[in-house]
Design a protein around this motif. Structure first.
Motif, PDB file in Angstrom:
ATOM      1  N   UNK A 114      11.056   0.039   7.136  1.00 37.62           N
ATOM      2  CA  UNK A 114      11.061  -1.034   6.146  1.00 37.62           C
ATOM      3  C   UNK A 114       9.989  -2.076   6.461  1.00 37.62           C
ATOM      4  N   UNK A 115       9.842  -2.429   7.749  1.00 42.21           N
ATOM      5  CA  UNK A 115       8.803  -3.381   8.142  1.00 42.21           C
ATOM      6  C   UNK A 115       7.424  -2.851   7.746  1.00 42.21           C
ATOM      7  N   UNK A 116       7.239  -1.528   7.903  1.00 47.09           N
ATOM      8  CA  UNK A 116       5.955  -0.926   7.548  1.00 47.09           C
ATOM      9  C   UNK A 116       5.660  -1.108   6.067  1.00 47.09           C
ATOM     10  N   UNK A 117       6.664  -0.912   5.219  1.00 48.34           N
ATOM     11  CA  UNK A 117       6.471  -1.049   3.780  1.00 48.34           C
ATOM     12  C   UNK A 117       6.158  -2.499   3.425  1.00 48.34           C
ATOM     13  N   UNK A 118       6.927  -3.430   3.973  1.00 51.30           N
ATOM     14  CA  UNK A 118       6.700  -4.839   3.666  1.00 51.30           C
ATOM     15  C   UNK A 118       5.329  -5.294   4.154  1.00 51.30           C
ATOM     16  N   UNK A 119       4.931  -4.807   5.321  1.00 54.60           N
ATOM     17  CA  UNK A 119       3.635  -5.203   5.874  1.00 54.60           C
ATOM     18  C   UNK A 119       2.469  -4.645   5.067  1.00 54.60           C
ATOM     19  N   UNK A 120       2.701  -3.560   4.341  1.00 53.55           N
ATOM     20  CA  UNK A 120       1.620  -2.933   3.576  1.00 53.55           C
ATOM     21  C   UNK A 120       1.183  -3.777   2.391  1.00 53.55           C
ATOM     22  N   UNK A 121       2.080  -4.651   1.916  1.00 56.11           N
ATOM     23  CA  UNK A 121       1.772  -5.436   0.725  1.00 56.11           C
ATOM     24  C   UNK A 121       2.006  -4.688  -0.562  1.00 56.11           C
ATOM     25  N   UNK A 122       2.354  -3.403  -0.502  1.00 54.90           N
ATOM     26  CA  UNK A 122       2.610  -2.585  -1.694  1.00 54.90           C
ATOM     27  C   UNK A 122       4.118  -2.439  -1.888  1.00 54.90           C
ATOM     28  N   UNK A 123       4.754  -3.516  -2.318  1.00 55.35           N
ATOM     29  CA  UNK A 123       6.205  -3.515  -2.466  1.00 55.35           C
ATOM     30  C   UNK A 123       6.616  -2.873  -3.784  1.00 55.35           C
ATOM     31  N   UNK A 124       5.816  -3.079  -4.844  1.00 51.68           N
ATOM     32  CA  UNK A 124       6.101  -2.436  -6.123  1.00 51.68           C
ATOM     33  C   UNK A 124       5.727  -0.960  -6.032  1.00 51.68           C
ATOM     34  N   UNK A 125       5.826  -0.271  -7.154  1.00 51.85           N
ATOM     35  CA  UNK A 125       5.554   1.169  -7.186  1.00 51.85           C
ATOM     36  C   UNK A 125       4.210   1.484  -6.547  1.00 51.85           C
ATOM     37  N   UNK A 126       4.243   2.218  -5.421  1.00 48.91           N
ATOM     38  CA  UNK A 126       3.023   2.475  -4.673  1.00 48.91           C
ATOM     39  C   UNK A 126       3.068   3.788  -3.928  1.00 48.91           C
ATOM     40  N   UNK A 127       2.456   3.862  -2.749  1.00 50.09           N
ATOM     41  CA  UNK A 127       2.352   5.139  -2.027  1.00 50.09           C
ATOM     42  C   UNK A 127       3.692   5.692  -1.559  1.00 50.09           C
ATOM     43  N   UNK A 128       4.653   4.841  -1.244  1.00 51.85           N
ATOM     44  CA  UNK A 128       5.971   5.346  -0.836  1.00 51.85           C
ATOM     45  C   UNK A 128       6.646   6.070  -1.996  1.00 51.85           C
ATOM     46  N   UNK A 129       6.522   5.527  -3.191  1.00 55.79           N
ATOM     47  CA  UNK A 129       7.102   6.181  -4.372  1.00 55.79           C
ATOM     48  C   UNK A 129       6.435   7.528  -4.600  1.00 55.79           C
ATOM     49  N   UNK A 130       5.120   7.570  -4.513  1.00 56.30           N
ATOM     50  CA  UNK A 130       4.406   8.832  -4.717  1.00 56.30           C
ATOM     51  C   UNK A 130       4.825   9.877  -3.679  1.00 56.30           C
ATOM     52  N   UNK A 131       4.961   9.452  -2.429  1.00 60.20           N
ATOM     53  CA  UNK A 131       5.366  10.391  -1.378  1.00 60.20           C
ATOM     54  C   UNK A 131       6.805  10.856  -1.591  1.00 60.20           C
ATOM     55  N   UNK A 132       7.671   9.939  -1.998  1.00 63.81           N
ATOM     56  CA  UNK A 132       9.068  10.293  -2.256  1.00 63.81           C
ATOM     57  C   UNK A 132       9.160  11.302  -3.389  1.00 63.81           C
ATOM     58  N   UNK A 133       8.379  11.104  -4.450  1.00 62.52           N
ATOM     59  CA  UNK A 133       8.384  12.052  -5.556  1.00 62.52           C
ATOM     60  C   UNK A 133       7.977  13.444  -5.082  1.00 62.52           C
TER      61      UNK A 133
END
Length: 347
Positions: A1-20
């Motif tokens: 979670x810290x990694x996601x918050x630190x990325x600055x991409x909290x809205x639909x971004x690379x985590x969403x694409x990877x999850x899909x």
């Protein structure tokens, strides 16, 4: 979670694409999937993308959660309620055939409690009448019918990622799509009608998943096979040891993932079933729930005159017991002892 918050991409971004991508490979047979902010949004956008419009009819079971029919209604179309199989609780193919009219455009089968609907028969009916099929797989992550994963049979399908499901992203949903055209339309609809920023192509919605939710879902996805196996182990223990109640039926063609382990208090009135549940909770401290006490066609929002005798019986008799993966051996034994004791006392 810290990694996601630190990325600055909290809205639909690379985590969403990877999850899909990971969800597609694990649970959707490689079909393209689109992440959204809830299972209900997934149903809504999926059917809009299929072209559902006012005046159309979609055949749905009444023995389900209201969202199945709500998402048809909010498209301006009419849900046509039909009965279910008394053993698996899933939509009855014969009832589907009897309900088809010149206004019918689609069928929305529900893989209820984690048991797949009979998709081979449903697809045959749909093909014969030129109908689309959109699967409600909200409760069935990893379930299969004749070896194929649910959510991969129809033109589209929806998985819920609500906290109570076999896996969660905190809140969210996935839409599986059989064609690039459907996938693109769902992606447009979830993001204000845009594929490129400010290039709005259709009137859409803000139904995006956040990267925070996607990061949770990616972790949960890796744990799902073990959790489902534990649910199946717990269910097998109950099957072998419960007495005085009707335990779930699993068709030979199906793998059941037991989102709920649902028994029937055969011949009970709703009041008798509720008294059974009260005794489990208050005398034995065993949690339980009724899914669903009021069939959707009898809710104030629909008030359908449909005659659905199996659905009415099930609404009076069903009771779901704990089956989640956190149950210990002692928990399972205590649940069995409690159910058998209450069943014997009511015999």
């Amino acid at each position: 979670m810290d990694r996601v918050l630190a990325s600055g991409m909290v809205a639909q971004g690379p985590e969403v694409a990877a999850f899909e991508q990971e969800f597609s490979a694990a649970l959707a047979g490689g079909r393209e999937v689109v992440a959204v902010n809830s299972g209900t949004s997934g149903q809504h956008l999926g059917m809009l993308a299929l072209g559902l419009q006012p005046g159309d009819e979609v055949i749905v079971p009444s023995f389900t959660f209201a969202a199945t029919a709500n998402t048809v209604a909010v498209c301006g179309a009419t849900p046509v309620f039909v009965d279910v199989d008394p053993e698996t609780f899933t939509i009855d193919p014969a009832a589907i055939e009897a309900a088809i009219t010149e206004r019918t455009v689609g069928i929305q089968p529900v893989h209820l409690y984690g048991h797949p609907a009979p998709m081979d028969r449903i697809l045959s009916i749909a093909q014969e009448h030129g109908l689309w099929v959109f699967e409600d797989a909200a409760q069935a992550h990893g379930a299969t019918w004749q070896g194929a994963q649910v959510g991969t049979f129809g033109q589209g399908g929806m998985f819920s990622l609500y906290p109570t499901k076999n896996m969660t992203s905190g809140e969210g949903g996935m839409v599986s799509c059989a064609s690039p055209e459907l996938s693109r339309q769902v992606r447009l609809l979830r993001n204000q009608g845009m594929e490129k920023q400010y290039a709005n192509e259709v009137a859409g919605f803000n139904n995006r998943m956040t990267d925070i939710h996607a990061a949770i879902g990616r972790v949960q996805l890796g744990r799902l096979p073990g959790w489902n196996a534990t649910r199946q182990k717990n269910a097998a223990f109950f099957d072998a040891n419960l007495q005085g109640v009707v335990t779930p039926v699993v068709r030979d063609e199906a793998s059941h993932v037991y989102h709920q382990y649902t028994i029937r208090i055969e011949g009970a009135s709703a009041e008798e079933r509720d008294a059974f549940a009260t005794a489990l909770r208050e005398e034995h401290r065993v949690g339980c729930g009724v899914y669903y006490p009021t069939p959707v066609h009898r809710l104030a929002t629909f008030r359908s005159e449909a005659d659905l005798p199996v659905t009415e019986v099930l609404a009076r008799e069903v009771l779901s017991l704990p089956v989640h993966p956190s149950l210990s051996e002692g928990d399972r034994e205590r649940i069995v002892a409690a159910v058998n004791d209450v069943a014997k006392a009511g015999a």
